[in-house]
Design an enzyme around this catalytic site. Structure first.
Site, PDB file in Angstrom:
ATOM      1  N   CYS A  29     -85.318   3.355 -52.893  1.00 28.53           N
ATOM      2  CA  CYS A  29     -85.325   2.602 -51.638  1.00 28.53           C
ATOM      3  C   CYS A  29     -85.221   3.558 -50.453  1.00 28.53           C
ATOM      4  CB  CYS A  29     -84.249   1.535 -51.611  1.00 28.53           C
ATOM      5  SG  CYS A  29     -82.648   2.138 -52.048  1.00 28.53           S
ATOM      6  N   GLU A  35     -77.607  -4.409 -51.093  1.00 24.45           N
ATOM      7  CA  GLU A  35     -78.326  -3.199 -50.664  1.00 24.45           C
ATOM      8  C   GLU A  35     -79.783  -3.452 -50.941  1.00 24.45           C
ATOM      9  OE1 GLU A  35     -77.525   0.808 -51.718  1.00 24.45           O
ATOM     10  OE2 GLU A  35     -75.496   0.216 -52.274  1.00 24.45           O
TER      11      GLU A  35
END
Ligand SMILES: Cc1cc2nc3c(=O)[nH]c(=O)nc-3n(C[C@H](O)[C@H](O)[C@H](O)COP(=O)(O)OP(=O)(O)OC[C@H]3O[C@@H](n4cnc5c(N)ncnc54)[C@H](O)[C@@H]3O)c2cc1C
Length: 1022
Positions: free
Chosen positions: A813, A779
């Site tokens: 993020c 990720e």
């Protein structure tokens, strides 16, 4: 007075609260049937009256919110008039008009304006040229309307219809108009200046000015009639400060209170009734503190007009009345109290679920709210003369009951209704009981402000539990409309069966995690205690031996010590993990789920301590820390659920007779988990829990900056009964410990969250490995955009942009990096954003008031500063906030850039880039972002569904968020993870999260080889 202690009962057990109310019923056994008879008579009489419905009621009768037309009108009303450009208005109209069957409302309402809006919306021949065929098939005509929307006359007609409709809901667009109308109609009013809550100091100033003008004008018009006979004013405190929040108390005293005191003095000088409206439950204690201080102002000593609104749907209502009466007595003044049921019921339910509260602050059944209202009414009347009771309701039973109580006690009271509602009911009441004092709550404002108000009123009164709705529905017999709520509660004293407690939101699969309510002083104190405790401890991570200090990014203090794992320790950890993994895998998903659930419970049991470590070590604000602890627990419980579901037993597969086929999932072996510092608990534990749930052992390397919280998590796991060999903490640098793990032959898979470049390097290293090809779940970062169109609501955009870009100091993020604003509304939104930035608190993350903490370390700050330098050179830096002198802080930045200058890669911190776009060029503007080939999160703000669909197609992203913040994905609710440069999938916290952590084994057994298929042979005759 100790107002904070009111919070002890905020989430009181509902059954207990109801039992308490039933113990001393507010009406005597004799009164109850008489009140029901009165109420029924009122319903019958109100229904018979020629002007039986106000415009709100007529609207509800004609356009129930359960119909496509009602919803379409509501959507149009909410957004159309504020939308400046024709193209968006056309799109909005096309979507909404096309979705509904207007013909069936033609002439159906007995209210001229509701009908007029139908006519306007149907765009009959009076407004556009329609040929005879269209007149005879009006439905077909409307159906074809979408294609003709370019015609300005149609756009104008719809806008006009909405405007006409909206105007019926306010008494006047200005206070002067409203006063003139009140005089014409002989109304006594409490004026409410419409608008959304303040987002900036400028908003708050504007509202103060508007309220002050209204007080002056209403004061002159009242001519010294006094607070009971004259007009009054209702003030929303959320309009007087952008930060009317319990965690911002100092600021509330410094900024909001002086505004409130100025307005109260002005109202006192005109001897008006001045009511502080009731807002969300989290604000109740703060509002009472403010009122308490006003009561102590010597300059206001003789004034009898100061008042507040109290919500009976809150379980604390009776206690609040008792305290308010005490306040009035101790301050030697009479207070006016408006008793309402409460306008934010659905919001309170949602907020409690989202925040993981222990229960709801409000009752979950309408009947319990009605009962509490009656009990509160009795208490209010009994508190006369120190409290002057004002009863705001449109409910016949409530009205009749209050009338009976007041008549019995001989106390003078006042009723209140909303403009546009309850008129027929109060006329019927005047006939039956004689004329009572009646005040009208009168909204004053312009179109843009009134329509969101209108929508709230419609939602509140259009619900099928609402009295207003039942009164208008002639199919419901008066005996049902006027039923006794006490009897209803006696028959069903339980909470609502369809509204589970927040903890049971995901039942029976799993428990929802519990939050911490920062609006309560006692919870804030508990966190302060945990911080002090953590400060006294010697926190440590890694094996014993010579260690390095771990410093807080907020002030550089040493939080604990860490010793990196050596290569021997890595070998040993992997060897013991391999030794233990087989039994763990063989134990099956159900057994593993039990362990994971115990870990989740243990995490929650230590939530204050974990939040404190996150604040000290990771620089996380308390709110962010609380959310992170919750996410960690949610991961464990969600993966436990998946383990029990998908790893309990082999899955039988369909096939031909004579053979048995099944598929089973097993652990791969040892998974290396490499996690980042920005979610050092939840991602750390999320990776580990996924690996464990699938039957693996885990060797986990936390980020260099945050080993202490990881060590605390590992200790909790071991303490909860996990074989310590199954989870090893291996702190150290990526280049050393991380690289060793990836290269290690004993590792069977890698889970990684972090930067895209690092992920690429890991992928290359894995490709170079000898031996089995192992899976890599990555990720990574995102270049996340939010697209706003002209139909979006400014205040909502501001809230969501501030949260998405600057929450967690932009170190998520998922954070918003590039905001795309249409040329038409960009200036207003940018102005609002910079004002809202000024209201942010930047500082010690351990202080509950703080919104933005430090960035993680000096390197991170230096990278941001370099980027800011570039922006100063090549773009327009609109704003940067100042920062404290110590710690690695970086003040949030808003900078305008050109579409072509969209950054190439993620800039990890609180820098918001704003791009203005021309709607004609939207596709090419969006492509500039999509071409960067990230695909993590996308935000859209619009009321046009087509715009949202278009953006999702133009800028593909793993997680799209419409009309909300684009951070804060919830496990199992918004499975999280991106595509392209943003990650490999599967998503974390999603139904397929465990697949890559498992091997799949299909087994096929030929049963016929043993002599035949007994199942086939034993089939019955047919
Ligand atoms: C003059 C005036 C001033 C007002 N000022 C305020 C204010 O300052 N703050 C504020 O919050 N509201 C305020 N209101 C709004 C008021 O709360 C609602 O209009 C009122 O709740 C409607 O009550 P009712 O008796 O007319 O209708 P009813 O139909 O009898 O009651 C509806 C109310 O019941 C409650 N309810 C609905 N479903 C449930 C359920 N399942 N469980 C529990 N409760 C439920 C809700 O409170 C809902 O609003 C004001 C209203 C008036 C008339």
């Amino acid at each position: 007075m100790d107002w904070d202690s009111l919070d002890a009962d905020k989430f009181r057990d509902e059954a207990g609260a109801i039992a308490g109310l039933l113990q001393a019923p507010p009406l005597s056994p004799d009164q109850r049937p008489a009140v029901v008879a009165d109420a029924e008579a009122l319903v019958v009489a109100a229904r018979k009256r020629p002007r039986r419905r106000g415009v709100v009621e007529s609207f509800l009768a004609e356009y129930s919110l359960g119909t496509a037309e009602g919803l379409a009108l509501m959507c149009l009303a909410e957004a159309l008039l504020r939308t400046p450009d024709e193209a968006t208005r056309d799109a909005l109209i096309a979507e909404q008009i096309g979705s509904a069957d207007w013909a069936r409302h033609l002439g159906a309402s007995d209210n001229l304006f509701v009908n007029a809006s139908t006519w306007g919306l149907m765009l009959t021949g009076r407004l556009v040229e329609v040929d005879e065929a269209a007149r005879s098939d009006i439905g077909g005509f409307i159906g074809h309307l979408a294609g003709r929307l370019g015609e300005p006359v149609i756009r104008a007609a719809v806008a006009q219809a909405i405007r006409i409709m909206g105007e019926q809901f306010v008494l006047g667009r200005t206070i002067e108009h409203a006063l003139a109308r009140a005089a014409r109609e002989g109304l006594s009013c409490s004026f409410d200046m419409l608008g959304e809550g303040a987002r900036t100091q400028a908003d708050a100033e504007r509202y103060e000015h508007a309220y002050a003008g209204a007080i002056e004008a209403a004061g002159l018009a009242s001519g010294g009639a006094g607070p009971q006979a004259g007009h009054g004013i209702s003030v929303k405190l959320s309009a007087l400060s952008p930060r009317y929040e319990a965690t911002q108390e100092a600021r509330v005293w410094g900024e909001l209170y002086p505004r409130l005191a100025r307005l109260a003095s002005l109202a006192a000088s005109h001897d008006l009734n001045f009511t502080v409206d009731a807002e969300e439950a989290d604000r109740l204690v703060l509002s009472l503190k403010l009122l308490g201080r006003l009561c102590a102002e010597p300059a206001l000593a003789d004034w009898r007009g100061l008042g507040l609104a109290l919500q009976a749907y809150q379980k604390r209502a009776p206690e609040v009345i008792a305290r308010t009466a005490e306040l009035a007595r101790t301050s030697g003044r009479r207070l006016m109290v408006r008793l309402v049921k409460g306008a934010y019921w659905d919001t309170e339910i949602k907020r409690a679920q989202v925040a993981g509260r222990p229960d709801y602050p409000v009752f979950t059944t309408k009947a319990a709210t009605d009962l509490c209202y009656l009990a509160s009414a009795k208490a209010l009347i009994e508190a006369s003369p120190v409290l002057y009771a004002q009863f705001a309701t449109h409910n016949a039973h409530t009205l009749a009951a209050v009338h009976a109580m007041a008549a019995e006690s001989g106390v003078a009271i006042e009723f209140q209704r909303l403009h546009g509602m309850g008129q027929a009911l109060y006329e019927a009441a005047a006939e039956r009981f004689g004329q009572a004092t009646l005040r009208v709550y009168a909204p004053v404002g312009e179109h843009e402000d009134l329509l969101p108000y209108l929508v709230r009123r419609l939602l509140e009164n259009g619900a099928n539990t609402s009295f207003a709705r039942a009164l208008t529905d002639e199919h419901i017999p008066p005996s049902v409309v006027a039923a006794d709520p006490i009897a209803a509660v006696e028959a069903h004293p339980d909470r609502h069966s369809g509204i589970p407690k927040p903890v049971d939101l995901y039942a029976p699969e799993r428990k929802n995690s519990a939050g911490i309510d920062l609006s309560q002083a006692v919870e804030r104190q508990r966190l302060a205690g945990a911080l002090a405790q953590v400060d006294r401890e010697a926190l440590a991570a890694g094996p014993a031996g010579e260690s390095e200090p771990v410093r807080s990014p907020a002030d550089g203090r040493i939080v604990g010590r860490v010793r990196p794992a050596s290569s021997d320790e890595i070998d040993a950890a992997i060897a013991s993990a391999r030794a233990a993994q087989g039994a763990w895998d063989a134990a099956g998903g159900v057994a593993r789920a039990q362990t994971l659930r115990r870990i989740a419970d243990a995490i929650e049991a230590e939530r204050e301590r974990l939040t404190a470590i996150l604040a000290r070590e990771g620089g996380k604000t308390l709110a962010d820390g609380i959310a992170e602890v919750r996410e960690a627990a949610d991961f464990c419980r969600y993966y436990a659920m998946l383990a029990a579901r998908d790893f309990a037993r082999p899955e039988a597969l369909k096939g031909p007779v004579g053979e048995a086929n099944w598929l089973e999932r097993r652990g791969r072996g040892v998974i290396a988990c490499i996690s980042p510092w920005n979610f050092p608990l939840s991602i750390f534990l999320g990776q580990v829990a996924a690996a464990l749930a699938a039957g693996n052992a885990a060797v986990a390397k936390p980020a260099e900056q945050t080993p202490l919280i990881a060590a605390a998590a590992v200790r909790i796991c071991h303490g909860a009964g996990l074989d310590p060999r199954l989870l090893a903490l291996l702190p150290g640098r990526g280049e050393t410990v991380g690289a060793a793990l990836i290269a290690h032959a004993g590792v069977d898979g890698v889970a990684f969250t972090g930067g895209t470049e690092t992920a690429r390097a890991i992928g290359e290293a894995l490709a170079r490995r000898d031996g089995p090809i192992i899976p890599f779940v990555a990720e990574t970062g995102g270049l996340n955009g939010m697209f706003v169109d002209t139909s979006a609501l400014r205040e909502q955009v501001i809230d969501d942009v501030i949260a998405s870009a600057f929450g967690s100091a932009g170190q998520r993020c998922s954070a918003l990096r590039i905001l795309f604003l249409p040329n038409q509304t960009a200036d207003a939104i940018i102005e609002g954003l910079t004002g809202a930035m000024d209201a942010l608190v930047i500082g010690d993350p351990a202080d509950p008031a703080t919104d933005v903490g430090p960035v993680i370390d000096g390197d991170a700050r230096a990278a941001l500063e370099r980027h800011l330098e570039r922006l100063r050179r090549d773009a327009k830096v609109v704003k940067q906030l100042p920062v404290p002198g110590v710690g690695t802080f970086f003040g949030p930045v808003l900078a305008e850039i050109a579409a072509a200058d969209v950054p190439e890669r993620e800039v990890f911190g609180p820098i918001l880039h704003v791009v203005r776009y021309d709607p004609e060029q939207l596709a090419s503007t969006a492509r500039a972002l999509a071409n960067r080939r990230y695909g993590l999160t996308l935000g859209v703000h619009t009321r046009v569904e087509g715009f949202s669909e278009r953006m999702r197609a133009l800028v593909p992203a793993g997680n799209a968020y419409v009309n909300r913040a684009m951070i804060g994905a919830v496990v199992g609710v918004q499975p999280f993870g991106g595509e392209g440069l943003s990650g490999t999938g599967p998503k974390a916290g999603g139904p397929w999260s465990l697949t890559r952590f498992a091997v799949e084994r299909a087994v096929s057994v030929n049963i016929a080889a043993q002599g035949g298929d007994p199942a086939l042979l034993n089939l019955g005759p047919s």
